[in-house]
Design a protein around this motif. Structure first.
Motif, PDB file in Angstrom:
ATOM      1  N   SER A 264       0.382   5.567 -13.922  1.00 51.94           N
ATOM      2  CA  SER A 264       0.477   4.164 -13.501  1.00 51.94           C
ATOM      3  C   SER A 264       1.520   3.946 -12.408  1.00 51.94           C
ATOM      4  CB  SER A 264       0.820   3.280 -14.709  1.00 51.94           C
ATOM      5  OG  SER A 264       2.046   3.706 -15.306  1.00 51.94           O
ATOM      6  N   THR A 265       2.241   4.993 -12.020  1.00 52.59           N
ATOM      7  CA  THR A 265       3.260   4.866 -10.978  1.00 52.59           C
ATOM      8  C   THR A 265       2.672   5.232  -9.623  1.00 52.59           C
ATOM      9  OG1 THR A 265       5.042   5.406 -12.525  1.00 52.59           O
ATOM     10  CG2 THR A 265       5.522   5.638 -10.174  1.00 52.59           C
ATOM     11  N   ASP A 266       2.795   4.322  -8.671  1.00 48.39           N
ATOM     12  CA  ASP A 266       2.333   4.571  -7.307  1.00 48.39           C
ATOM     13  C   ASP A 266       3.516   4.945  -6.430  1.00 48.39           C
ATOM     14  OD1 ASP A 266      -0.314   3.949  -7.922  1.00 48.39           O
ATOM     15  OD2 ASP A 266      -0.025   1.825  -7.494  1.00 48.39           O
ATOM     16  N   TYR A 267       3.222   5.562  -5.318  1.00 44.98           N
ATOM     17  CA  TYR A 267       4.276   5.954  -4.372  1.00 44.98           C
ATOM     18  C   TYR A 267       5.090   4.743  -3.926  1.00 44.98           C
ATOM     19  CZ  TYR A 267       6.506   8.321  -0.413  1.00 44.98           C
ATOM     20  OH  TYR A 267       7.422   8.849   0.475  1.00 44.98           O
ATOM     21  N   LYS A 268       4.418   3.626  -3.730  1.00 46.87           N
ATOM     22  CA  LYS A 268       5.113   2.422  -3.280  1.00 46.87           C
ATOM     23  C   LYS A 268       6.072   1.877  -4.327  1.00 46.87           C
ATOM     24  CE  LYS A 268       1.557  -1.020  -4.591  1.00 46.87           C
ATOM     25  NZ  LYS A 268       0.783  -0.170  -5.484  1.00 46.87           N
ATOM     26  N   ASP A 269       5.926   2.333  -5.576  1.00 43.91           N
ATOM     27  CA  ASP A 269       6.796   1.859  -6.664  1.00 43.91           C
ATOM     28  C   ASP A 269       8.076   2.678  -6.791  1.00 43.91           C
ATOM     29  OD1 ASP A 269       4.827  -0.025  -7.372  1.00 43.91           O
ATOM     30  OD2 ASP A 269       3.807   1.448  -8.650  1.00 43.91           O
ATOM     31  N   LEU A 270       8.162   3.808  -6.092  1.00 46.45           N
ATOM     32  CA  LEU A 270       9.335   4.666  -6.223  1.00 46.45           C
ATOM     33  C   LEU A 270      10.544   4.034  -5.540  1.00 46.45           C
ATOM     34  CD1 LEU A 270       7.823   8.195  -5.432  1.00 46.45           C
ATOM     35  CD2 LEU A 270       8.035   7.063  -7.655  1.00 46.45           C
ATOM     36  N   ASP A 271      11.690   4.092  -6.220  1.00 46.17           N
ATOM     37  CA  ASP A 271      12.919   3.561  -5.620  1.00 46.17           C
ATOM     38  C   ASP A 271      13.460   4.508  -4.556  1.00 46.17           C
ATOM     39  OD1 ASP A 271      12.928   1.263  -7.240  1.00 46.17           O
ATOM     40  OD2 ASP A 271      13.961   2.336  -8.860  1.00 46.17           O
TER      41      ASP A 271
ATOM     42  N   SER B  77       0.848  -1.186   0.000  1.00 45.71           N
ATOM     43  CA  SER B  77       0.000   0.000   0.000  1.00 45.71           C
ATOM     44  C   SER B  77       0.883   1.235   0.000  1.00 45.71           C
ATOM     45  CB  SER B  77      -0.901  -0.021   1.246  1.00 45.71           C
ATOM     46  OG  SER B  77      -1.336   1.264   1.605  1.00 45.71           O
ATOM     47  N   SER B  78       0.617   2.153  -0.917  1.00 40.25           N
ATOM     48  CA  SER B  78       1.363   3.415  -0.927  1.00 40.25           C
ATOM     49  C   SER B  78       1.116   4.201   0.351  1.00 40.25           C
ATOM     50  CB  SER B  78       0.965   4.251  -2.144  1.00 40.25           C
ATOM     51  OG  SER B  78       1.436   3.655  -3.339  1.00 40.25           O
ATOM     52  N   THR B  79      -0.109   4.137   0.852  1.00 40.74           N
ATOM     53  CA  THR B  79      -0.422   4.814   2.111  1.00 40.74           C
ATOM     54  C   THR B  79       0.394   4.219   3.245  1.00 40.74           C
ATOM     55  OG1 THR B  79      -2.672   5.107   1.261  1.00 40.74           O
ATOM     56  CG2 THR B  79      -2.309   5.575   3.598  1.00 40.74           C
ATOM     57  N   GLN B  80       0.551   2.891   3.213  1.00 35.06           N
ATOM     58  CA  GLN B  80       1.352   2.232   4.241  1.00 35.06           C
ATOM     59  C   GLN B  80       2.803   2.684   4.189  1.00 35.06           C
ATOM     60  OE1 GLN B  80       0.124  -0.260   6.620  1.00 35.06           O
ATOM     61  NE2 GLN B  80       1.977   0.632   7.478  1.00 35.06           N
ATOM     62  N   LYS B  81       3.328   2.810   2.985  1.00 37.80           N
ATOM     63  CA  LYS B  81       4.719   3.242   2.837  1.00 37.80           C
ATOM     64  C   LYS B  81       4.913   4.636   3.423  1.00 37.80           C
ATOM     65  CE  LYS B  81       8.318   4.124  -0.635  1.00 37.80           C
ATOM     66  NZ  LYS B  81       8.705   3.988  -2.064  1.00 37.80           N
ATOM     67  N   LEU B  82       4.011   5.571   3.100  1.00 37.80           N
ATOM     68  CA  LEU B  82       4.146   6.933   3.615  1.00 37.80           C
ATOM     69  C   LEU B  82       3.953   6.963   5.128  1.00 37.80           C
ATOM     70  CD1 LEU B  82       4.610   9.914   3.069  1.00 37.80           C
ATOM     71  CD2 LEU B  82       2.164  10.141   2.548  1.00 37.80           C
ATOM     72  N   LEU B  83       2.974   6.212   5.626  1.00 36.76           N
ATOM     73  CA  LEU B  83       2.758   6.159   7.075  1.00 36.76           C
ATOM     74  C   LEU B  83       3.988   5.613   7.784  1.00 36.76           C
ATOM     75  CD1 LEU B  83       1.008   6.374   9.613  1.00 36.76           C
ATOM     76  CD2 LEU B  83       0.049   4.125   9.042  1.00 36.76           C
TER      77      LEU B  83
END
Length: 203
Positions: free
Chosen positions: A162-169, A19-25
């Motif tokens: 198509s790029t999500d936050y969780k996909d960023l290196d 989850s991108s939200t999980q990554k930011l949290l």
């Protein structure tokens, strides 16, 4: 005095899926922990949080446990994705359930949430981060939380991309800077409020 932060992930994605939200949290809570606070979190969609505006809606409602953890913490991090330019339905349900705090104001005007600091974190593939942040902070202030200085940490990708936050290196520098600022200011304010609580306004 011990300082605790509790994060609520309001993604629509059930765990343990990424989850991108999980990554930011996770990043915000890690930055808060680096300031000396204890942290914990919950993914709200994995729990049975009933609709309603009371402290306990019965029938297996799991909001009372989340509510306990919110009130045991000095910092609340409310993280949500953007959907249709809005906070997620899960985030809105959390805010609706917090409406019950307004029924618990004591006879001297003190909210049960007084002295607690709120941090919003917002992520999505469309515009609307400022609007979502405004909705969260207005509602959280209404039910008694205090907001520290600085913008909420957020990331928005290309609209309909198509790029999500969780996909960023790598975390973009401005996002990383906003995470550190939000964490530092939230911890500073929470410690100040521990030492100097709000007075009873109607005393």
């Amino acid at each position: 005095m011990t300082l605790r932060a509790f994060g609520m992930n309001c993604t629509l994605t059930r765990g343990p899926a990424p989850s991108s939200t999980q990554k930011l949290l996770d990043q915000v809570l890690e930055a808060i922990a680096a300031q000396g606070a204890e942290t914990e979190q919950a993914r709200v969609v994995d729990l049975d949080v009933k609709p309603g505006v009371s402290a306990d809606e019965g029938g297996g409602d799991q909001w009372p446990e989340l509510r306990r953890r919110v009130l045991e913490a000095q910092i609340l991090v409310l993280a949500t994705p953007i959907w249709l330019g809005q906070p997620s339905s899960v985030a809105k349900r959390v805010l609706e359930r917090m409406d019950a705090f307004l029924g618990e104001i004591d006879d001297q005007g003190r909210y049960p949430t007084f002295g607690r600091v709120a941090v919003a974190a917002v992520v999505g593939n469309e515009d609307g981060a400022h609007h979502v942040t405004a909705e969260l902070y207005q509602a959280l202030a209404d039910v008694g939380f205090t907001v520290a200085a600085g913008a909420a940490p957020y990331w928005v990708g290309e609209a309909m991309g198509s790029t999500d936050y969780k996909d960023l290196d790598d975390t973009p520098k401005k996002v990383a800077d906003s995470i550190r600022t939000a964490a530092s200011n939230a911890v500073h304010l929470a410690r100040m409020l521990q030492k100097h609580p709000y007075p009873a306004p109607l005393a």
